[in-house]
Design a protein around this motif. Structure first.
Motif, PDB file in Angstrom:
ATOM      1  N   SER A 612       0.834  -1.201   0.000  1.00  0.00           N
ATOM      2  CA  SER A 612       0.000   0.000   0.000  1.00  0.00           C
ATOM      3  C   SER A 612       0.863   1.244   0.000  1.00  0.00           C
ATOM      4  CB  SER A 612      -0.938   0.011   1.200  1.00  0.00           C
ATOM      5  OG  SER A 612      -0.205   0.181   2.394  1.00  0.00           O
ATOM      6  N   GLY A 613       2.185   1.054  -0.091  1.00  0.00           N
ATOM      7  CA  GLY A 613       3.055   2.210  -0.253  1.00  0.00           C
ATOM      8  C   GLY A 613       3.599   2.776   1.041  1.00  0.00           C
ATOM      9  N   LYS A 614       3.332   2.109   2.146  1.00  0.00           N
ATOM     10  CA  LYS A 614       3.897   2.620   3.391  1.00  0.00           C
ATOM     11  C   LYS A 614       5.334   2.109   3.542  1.00  0.00           C
ATOM     12  CE  LYS A 614      -0.223   3.117   6.359  1.00  0.00           C
ATOM     13  NZ  LYS A 614      -0.977   3.854   5.433  1.00  0.00           N
ATOM     14  N   ILE A 615       6.220   3.024   3.884  1.00  0.00           N
ATOM     15  CA  ILE A 615       7.607   2.628   4.053  1.00  0.00           C
ATOM     16  C   ILE A 615       7.717   1.757   5.296  1.00  0.00           C
ATOM     17  CG2 ILE A 615       9.915   3.499   4.558  1.00  0.00           C
ATOM     18  CD1 ILE A 615       9.081   5.996   2.881  1.00  0.00           C
ATOM     19  N   MET A 616       8.406   0.637   5.165  1.00  0.00           N
ATOM     20  CA  MET A 616       8.542  -0.269   6.315  1.00  0.00           C
ATOM     21  C   MET A 616       9.755   0.152   7.140  1.00  0.00           C
ATOM     22  SD  MET A 616       7.296  -3.894   4.747  1.00  0.00           S
ATOM     23  CE  MET A 616       7.093  -4.740   6.314  1.00  0.00           C
ATOM     24  N   ARG A 617       9.515   1.073   8.043  1.00  0.00           N
ATOM     25  CA  ARG A 617      10.612   1.633   8.835  1.00  0.00           C
ATOM     26  C   ARG A 617      11.256   0.602   9.748  1.00  0.00           C
ATOM     27  NH1 ARG A 617       7.344   5.526   7.922  1.00  0.00           N
ATOM     28  NH2 ARG A 617       8.189   7.413   6.984  1.00  0.00           N
ATOM     29  N   ARG A 618      10.442  -0.364  10.172  1.00  0.00           N
ATOM     30  CA  ARG A 618      10.986  -1.419  11.037  1.00  0.00           C
ATOM     31  C   ARG A 618      12.201  -2.070  10.376  1.00  0.00           C
ATOM     32  NH1 ARG A 618       9.861  -6.576  10.744  1.00  0.00           N
ATOM     33  NH2 ARG A 618       7.971  -6.340   9.524  1.00  0.00           N
ATOM     34  N   ILE A 619      12.074  -2.326   9.063  1.00  0.00           N
ATOM     35  CA  ILE A 619      13.168  -2.964   8.327  1.00  0.00           C
ATOM     36  C   ILE A 619      14.351  -2.009   8.217  1.00  0.00           C
ATOM     37  CG2 ILE A 619      13.811  -3.736   6.003  1.00  0.00           C
ATOM     38  CD1 ILE A 619      11.160  -5.123   5.826  1.00  0.00           C
ATOM     39  N   LEU A 620      14.061  -0.754   7.940  1.00  0.00           N
ATOM     40  CA  LEU A 620      15.145   0.227   7.829  1.00  0.00           C
ATOM     41  C   LEU A 620      15.868   0.402   9.161  1.00  0.00           C
ATOM     42  CD1 LEU A 620      13.448   2.867   5.531  1.00  0.00           C
ATOM     43  CD2 LEU A 620      15.299   1.300   4.936  1.00  0.00           C
ATOM     44  N   LYS A 621      15.092   0.333  10.249  1.00  0.00           N
ATOM     45  CA  LYS A 621      15.709   0.439  11.580  1.00  0.00           C
ATOM     46  C   LYS A 621      16.714  -0.679  11.787  1.00  0.00           C
ATOM     47  CE  LYS A 621      11.936   2.309  14.067  1.00  0.00           C
ATOM     48  NZ  LYS A 621      10.751   1.952  14.807  1.00  0.00           N
ATOM     49  N   GLU A 622      16.299  -1.878  11.375  1.00  0.00           N
ATOM     50  CA  GLU A 622      17.188  -3.018  11.546  1.00  0.00           C
ATOM     51  C   GLU A 622      18.441  -2.870  10.678  1.00  0.00           C
ATOM     52  OE1 GLU A 622      13.706  -6.177  12.859  1.00  0.00           O
ATOM     53  OE2 GLU A 622      14.335  -6.117  10.774  1.00  0.00           O
ATOM     54  N   ILE A 623      18.249  -2.350   9.473  1.00  0.00           N
ATOM     55  CA  ILE A 623      19.402  -2.129   8.600  1.00  0.00           C
ATOM     56  C   ILE A 623      20.301  -1.039   9.201  1.00  0.00           C
ATOM     57  CG2 ILE A 623      20.139  -1.293   6.324  1.00  0.00           C
ATOM     58  CD1 ILE A 623      17.559  -2.575   5.195  1.00  0.00           C
ATOM     59  N   ALA A 624      19.669   0.035   9.715  1.00  0.00           N
ATOM     60  CA  ALA A 624      20.436   1.156  10.272  1.00  0.00           C
ATOM     61  C   ALA A 624      21.253   0.707  11.480  1.00  0.00           C
ATOM     62  CB  ALA A 624      19.491   2.286  10.672  1.00  0.00           C
ATOM     63  N   ALA A 625      20.657  -0.201  12.252  1.00  0.00           N
ATOM     64  CA  ALA A 625      21.353  -0.671  13.451  1.00  0.00           C
ATOM     65  C   ALA A 625      22.387  -1.738  13.096  1.00  0.00           C
ATOM     66  CB  ALA A 625      20.342  -1.207  14.461  1.00  0.00           C
ATOM     67  N   GLY A 626      22.451  -2.092  11.828  1.00  0.00           N
ATOM     68  CA  GLY A 626      23.463  -3.035  11.357  1.00  0.00           C
ATOM     69  C   GLY A 626      23.138  -4.484  11.633  1.00  0.00           C
ATOM     70  N   GLY A 627      21.900  -4.755  12.038  1.00  0.00           N
ATOM     71  CA  GLY A 627      21.541  -6.127  12.403  1.00  0.00           C
ATOM     72  C   GLY A 627      20.880  -6.867  11.251  1.00  0.00           C
ATOM     73  N   ALA A 628      20.490  -8.093  11.540  1.00  0.00           N
ATOM     74  CA  ALA A 628      19.793  -8.900  10.548  1.00  0.00           C
ATOM     75  C   ALA A 628      18.311  -8.513  10.557  1.00  0.00           C
ATOM     76  CB  ALA A 628      19.944 -10.372  10.893  1.00  0.00           C
ATOM     77  N   ILE A 629      17.639  -8.823   9.449  1.00  0.00           N
ATOM     78  CA  ILE A 629      16.213  -8.527   9.371  1.00  0.00           C
ATOM     79  C   ILE A 629      15.449  -9.617  10.109  1.00  0.00           C
ATOM     80  CG2 ILE A 629      14.270  -8.088   7.814  1.00  0.00           C
ATOM     81  CD1 ILE A 629      16.569  -6.092   7.540  1.00  0.00           C
TER      82      ILE A 629
END
Ligand code: WTA
Length: 649
Positions: A612-629
């Motif tokens: 629906s076009g909402k950015i999945m920030r949860r995933i970006l947070k995990e990427i930003a924190a350098g962790g696995a998804i």
């Protein structure tokens, strides 16, 4: 400012007054009327809503009581009975509307079908007879996993007609998602299609259903619409073709009346964590909420061609493609496919060819159009348009101005409508012709809606300060519970402050009493003791000429609590240089203040989004924190985006 409030930093100050021309023809065109009705709606809700329900809906048996409120459970219009499908169809027959187009459908390949109210009624009656013959009736659950085609609306309305509870599952969801939802509500029937068209390719819907149905013992039948003529496997006697069951179905169907609180549908919506929540809506109150908002917020007129681009898989598609507009007797434009197929001008082409007058879409789409470039828009006159709407997330002022200037030609009011799956209908929005608009603000509450911004202790924050958004009074189209999980319903929405609805959004009122929603509270960061709405940082980034789209997330920071990490996609003519990164950090600091200076800017080819076009920030947070998804990625549109973000890390 304490850390209990949200630091709100938008510096938008432009105001756009409604034109005299629009005002003169508006369904509700005077500030005095808005004020009088609003006061009545919140001070004497029973009187206000009782009158609206009598005027706007057709009841088989009149209600005896407007509201029965034992917080957090509401019953609206008790004693009354109605049939929702009858309100959307039968009551327009025998009037000037009966031969008017109810749905104008355009498929992605270019096929066009028009159904008048009489024809749509006929199809719904036939399908209701099919449901009867399969012994699907009052209270049974039916899952609908369909393309954006008229048959999706026909299936929904036929369920409503026989009293079955539909749950529409967005056609882009995976088989896992279908299985979870079907099992959660124990659906007896699944209605699907062989496939749907998306960017010239077939999305294989039936194949997904087949995989899901390996683990869904409640399902007895599957009805399959032939849309793409893709080869599918049909399991007899479970699976039947739509065209086969419809052949010979009678075109007359006597609709039963159901109680006002009879469940109409369940719609699953994802929380930021955990399994999807089955939001339950019922009949009378929901239909009233969607009908009255369509009439006044979209200023609907008899000769409008109204286009809401949402898929029926989302609440916007339920309330503002199907129930609200059909109850009002509107002509609804429906388009199956992608906005950029065969070229990024498809929407503008549709508007000009069909003469669309009201256009309602999402900020994420608007930003995509901005990215694709103005030339695609400038080829079209768009002169039929008279009103624009926005929904789904805060619209950043740059996108608002682009929408206003390039699409609305500075002539069309923009209604920025704030609401949720849970609220059923629009809660906060300008009234076109009445409310002066400010780019990025959803402005003022609709009738019966009492929004308040409270801090963590439940105290109202001063104007200008941010906090959490609550709705203080029950409203007709409110959710009634979460399917099968009333305790989660109570905990999620009503436990922050007892008896008051917690919307989960951060927001503030400005000095004029205008509401600015900054986004979900879990998208709000705490940087050095100041909470900052990620949407505002994103908006600042997007206001830079090089940026197409941005998503901002927090990452743990020893000193500041949270640091800001920005994922940025650039306009196609821009180069991702180190210099530009620094320029963007400086730009945000300039736009918002040093407190919001991003700790890191990362360039990305794309952002992970739900369908629906909402950015999945949860995933970006995990990427930003350098962790696995971790956690659920089934609602992600394109997993490759995530893989490339990780490798660019
Ligand atoms: C966000 C969509 C700012 C908000 C109808 C809300 C908005 C969530 C707006 C609900 C708007 C929706 N301005 N934010 N005009 N409209 N939102 O359930 O965070 O898919 O809580 O319903 O979208 O999303 P949902």
């Amino acid at each position: 400012m304490t850390d209990q409030t949200i630091t709100s930093v938008s510096r938008e100050s432009r105001v756009f007054k409604p034109s005299a021309e629009f005002k003169a023809q508006a369904n509700l065109g005077s500030e005095a009327t808005y004020k009088r009705l609003y006061a009545e709606s919140v001070n004497s809700p029973a009187k206000f809503w009782g009158r609206q329900a009598t005027e706007l809906l057709t009841w088989r048996k009149p209600f005896s009581k407007v509201l029965d409120w034992k917080a957090p459970h509401a019953k609206w219009f008790t004693g009354g009975t109605l049939n929702v499908a009858e309100n959307c169809l039968d009551r327009h027959l025998g009037t000037a509307r009966e031969n008017k187009a109810a749905i104008i459908f355009e498929g992605e390949p270019g096929d066009i079908t028009t159904l008048t109210y009489k024809q749509l009624h006929r199809e719904v009656c036939k399908f209701a007879n099919v449901l009867d013959s399969l012994d699907v009736g009052k209270g049974d659950r039916v899952a609908i996993y369909m393309p954006m085609v008229p048959e999706a609306a026909i299936a929904m309305l036929a369920c409503a007609r026989v009293g079955a509870i539909h749950t529409v599952i967005f056609g882009g969801f995976s088989s896992e998602a279908i299985k979870d939802r079907v099992n959660d509500c124990q659906a007896k029937l699944v209605i699907t299609a062989d496939g749907s068209w998306r960017r010239g390719k077939v999305v294989e819907l039936k194949a997904s259903v087949d995989r899901a149905l390996e683990g869904t013992p409640s399902v007895q039948h599957v009805i399959v619409l032939k849309r793409t003529a893709t080869e599918v496997s049909m399991t007899a006697p479970r699976d039947r073709w739509w065209h086969d069951v419809m052949t010979g179905a009678k075109a007359e169907h006597k609709a039963k009346a159901f109680g006002s609180e009879h469940p109409l549908f369940i719609l699953y919506t994802s929380g930021s964590t955990g399994k999807p929540k089955g939001v339950l809506h019922t009949s009378g109150g929901y239909l009233l909420g969607t009908t009255i908002t369509t009439k006044y917020i979209f200023d609907l007129k008899e000769n409008d061609i109204y286009w809401c681009t949402a898929d029926v898989g989302w609440i916007t598609g339920h309330s503002y493609v199907v129930y609200g507009p059909l109850s009002c007797g509107a002509t609804v434009m429906m388009y199956e496919g992608a906005p950029n197929h065969p070229a990024p001008d498809r929407f503008w082409d549709i508007i000009d060819r069909h003469g669309v007058t009201i256009f309602y879409t999402a900020p994420t789409a608007i930003r995509a159009f901005m990215r694709w470039g103005d030339d695609y828009v400038k080829k079209y006159s768009l002169k039929s348009l008279r009103l624009l709407g926005s929904v789904g997330e805060p619209i950043n002022p740059e996108a608002w101005m682009w929408y206003h200037t390039l699409i609305g030609k500075k002539r069309c009011p923009i209604v920025d409508t704030w609401w949720q799956t849970e609220t059923g209908a629009i809660m906060v929005s300008p009234l076109p012709g009445v409310t002066p608009t400010k780019p990025g603000s959803c402005t003022r509450p609709f009738f019966g809606v009492v929004p308040k911004i409270l801090d963590d202790n439940g105290k109202e924050v001063p104007k200008g300060s941010g906090g959490r958004l609550f709705l203080m009074q029950p409203w007709p189209s409110m959710l009634r519970t979460l399917w099968g999980d009333d305790s989660r319903y109570k905990k999620q929405y009503w436990s922050e402050i007892k008896g008051v609805y917690f919307a989960g959004d951060g927001a503030r009122f400005d000095k004029d009493g205008y509401l600015w929603v900054v986004g979900r509270i879990d998208d709000v960061l705490n940087v050095s003791g100041h909470r900052i709405g990620t949407a505002e940082v994103e908006s600042a980034l997007v206001s830079h000429p090089a940026v197409a789209e941005a998503a901002v997330v927090g990452r743990p920071d020893e000193i500041k609590g949270q640091g800001l990490v920005c994922f940025v996609t650039l306009k196609s003519d821009q180069k991702p240089t180190e210099e530009l990164k620094q320029a963007l950090r400086g730009h945000v600091a300039k736009e918002i203040g040093a407190i919001a200076r991003p700790d890191e800017v990362r360039f990305a080819a794309g952002l992970p989004k739900t369908r629906s076009g909402k950015i999945m920030r949860r995933i970006l947070k995990e990427i930003a924190a350098g962790g696995a998804i971790k956690g659920d990625t089934t609602t992600l549109e394109d997993f490759n985006v995530v893989a490339s973000l990780q490798s660019e890390g």
